[in-house]
Design a protein around this motif. Structure first.
Motif, PDB file in Angstrom:
ATOM      1  N   ALA A  84       0.824  -1.209   0.000  1.00  0.00           N
ATOM      2  CA  ALA A  84       0.000   0.000   0.000  1.00  0.00           C
ATOM      3  C   ALA A  84       0.858   1.259   0.000  1.00  0.00           C
ATOM      4  O   ALA A  84       0.563   2.224  -0.721  1.00  0.00           O
ATOM      5  CB  ALA A  84      -0.919  -0.006   1.217  1.00  0.00           C
ATOM      6  N   LEU A  85       1.914   1.265   0.789  1.00  0.00           N
ATOM      7  CA  LEU A  85       2.815   2.419   0.815  1.00  0.00           C
ATOM      8  C   LEU A  85       3.472   2.623  -0.546  1.00  0.00           C
ATOM      9  O   LEU A  85       3.564   3.751  -1.049  1.00  0.00           O
ATOM     10  CB  LEU A  85       3.880   2.226   1.894  1.00  0.00           C
ATOM     11  N   GLU A  86       3.887   1.533  -1.146  1.00  0.00           N
ATOM     12  CA  GLU A  86       4.530   1.597  -2.463  1.00  0.00           C
ATOM     13  C   GLU A  86       3.581   2.144  -3.522  1.00  0.00           C
ATOM     14  O   GLU A  86       3.998   2.857  -4.441  1.00  0.00           O
ATOM     15  CB  GLU A  86       5.017   0.202  -2.854  1.00  0.00           C
ATOM     16  N   LYS A  87       2.290   1.833  -3.374  1.00  0.00           N
ATOM     17  CA  LYS A  87       1.292   2.276  -4.352  1.00  0.00           C
ATOM     18  C   LYS A  87       0.827   3.714  -4.105  1.00  0.00           C
ATOM     19  O   LYS A  87       0.027   4.247  -4.882  1.00  0.00           O
ATOM     20  CB  LYS A  87       0.079   1.336  -4.329  1.00  0.00           C
ATOM     21  N   GLY A  88       1.296   4.329  -3.036  1.00  0.00           N
ATOM     22  CA  GLY A  88       0.975   5.725  -2.793  1.00  0.00           C
ATOM     23  C   GLY A  88      -0.184   5.987  -1.859  1.00  0.00           C
ATOM     24  O   GLY A  88      -0.642   7.136  -1.731  1.00  0.00           O
ATOM     25  N   TYR A  89      -0.683   4.961  -1.185  1.00  0.00           N
ATOM     26  CA  TYR A  89      -1.765   5.168  -0.218  1.00  0.00           C
ATOM     27  C   TYR A  89      -1.232   5.887   1.022  1.00  0.00           C
ATOM     28  O   TYR A  89      -0.070   5.715   1.411  1.00  0.00           O
ATOM     29  CB  TYR A  89      -2.372   3.829   0.205  1.00  0.00           C
ATOM     30  N   ARG A  90      -2.095   6.663   1.644  1.00  0.00           N
ATOM     31  CA  ARG A  90      -1.723   7.394   2.862  1.00  0.00           C
ATOM     32  C   ARG A  90      -1.979   6.562   4.118  1.00  0.00           C
ATOM     33  O   ARG A  90      -1.236   6.647   5.087  1.00  0.00           O
ATOM     34  CB  ARG A  90      -2.513   8.699   2.937  1.00  0.00           C
ATOM     35  N   TYR A  91      -3.060   5.794   4.079  1.00  0.00           N
ATOM     36  CA  TYR A  91      -3.447   4.982   5.236  1.00  0.00           C
ATOM     37  C   TYR A  91      -3.556   3.506   4.852  1.00  0.00           C
ATOM     38  O   TYR A  91      -3.873   3.174   3.710  1.00  0.00           O
ATOM     39  CB  TYR A  91      -4.808   5.429   5.788  1.00  0.00           C
ATOM     40  N   GLY A  92      -3.350   2.653   5.854  1.00  0.00           N
ATOM     41  CA  GLY A  92      -3.593   1.231   5.702  1.00  0.00           C
ATOM     42  C   GLY A  92      -4.559   0.790   6.784  1.00  0.00           C
ATOM     43  O   GLY A  92      -4.279   0.975   7.975  1.00  0.00           O
TER      44      GLY A  92
END
Length: 275
Positions: A81-89
């Protein structure tokens, strides 16, 4: 693409995972493309079923090469998720019942109310209406030994700071994480297979000046760890708990062997009483 990736870790119970995905779509109006499903090397048809449904429904599907446990499996999703640019998980069990259509918005709002908050969760209830411990305070040596049963009450007392309350640790069945903040502690410690991951995450975050919080205006129902209990014998489950507990006490609370042994004695007694 939204700002939140929903992280759903599956092990064997692929039917429940698909039900959870449908619930999130229908009740919270979340996009399938923002749901990240990880199969934790299930020894059944989970990978086939979830991969097949990902093609038709549109959620993102990942698979673990081996079952390294809760932390390892969820880290696959968090790092993705971080790699894909999301702010939250948003780590979510597949046995969580959500009735509030604004749940995610409430959690995100609470997460942004103070700059030191890195993880937030709603209040967690059992199907019969019992509220689980909020773990509001860091468990001292007293609370882990002769005062262990007192902690059950003390851990529920929280102070409303205006929509949120600081707590010691998040609830792993339903917790929203700030990905960049959690990346600074390398997410979850993968040295445990099950249990105490949240305590360990709390310690890692505290070391970096971050804290966890409870959203005062949100609640979910947790149908307990059906998959874990059905797949692991009670004796094996107890061994896993004690191993994780020992690691937490020694690695993060820096307890010596005598303190650990004393804590383990009371931990066994508490498990016998509560189980």
């Amino acid at each position: 693409m939204g700002d939140t990736a929903v992280i759903l870790l599956n092990y064997i119970s692929w039917e429940d995972t698909l039900k959870e995905i449908t619930l999130l779509k229908e009740r919270l109006n979340l996009a399938y493309e923002d749901m990240v499903v990880i199969d934790n090397a299930s020894p059944n048809e989970s990978e086939i079923q979830l991969s097949r449904n990902a093609e038709t429904m549109g959620y993102q599907f990942l698979k673990a090469e081996y079952n390294g446990g809760y932390a390892s499996g969820n880290n696959i999703g968090l790092r993705y998720a971080l790699e894909k640019g999301y702010r939250y998980g948003w780590i979510l069990n597949n046995d969580i019942l959500i009735e509030d259509s604004h749940m995610l918005d409430k959690l995100k709002h609470a997460l942004e109310l103070a700059p030191d908050i890195a993880a937030v969760n709603p209040d967690i209830y059992s199907p019969d209406g019992h509220m689980y411990n909020r773990d509001a305070i860091r468990p001292s040596f007293f609370y882990q030994t002769i005062g262990s049963l007192l902690y059950i009450r003390a851990g529920r007392r929280i102070k409303d700071m205006g929509g949120y309350a600081y707590i010691y640790r998040p609830q792993g069945c339903c917790m929203l994480l700030d990905l960049k903040k959690c990346a600074k502690v390398d997410f979850l410690d993968e040295h445990t297979f099950l249990y105490f991951e949240e305590n360990i995450l709390a310690e890692r975050l505290l070391a970096k000046g971050y804290r966890c919080a409870c959203c005062m205006d949100a609640r979910v129902i947790h149908n307990t760890s059906k998959t874990v209990r059905s797949q692991l014998q009670k004796k094996k489950l107890g061994q896993i708990k004690r191993t994780s507990y020992r690691y937490y006490l020694q690695k993060y609370l820096h307890y010596g062997i005598l303190r650990y042994k004393f804590c383990e004695l009371f931990y066994r007694m508490k498990c016998l009483i509560l189980d």
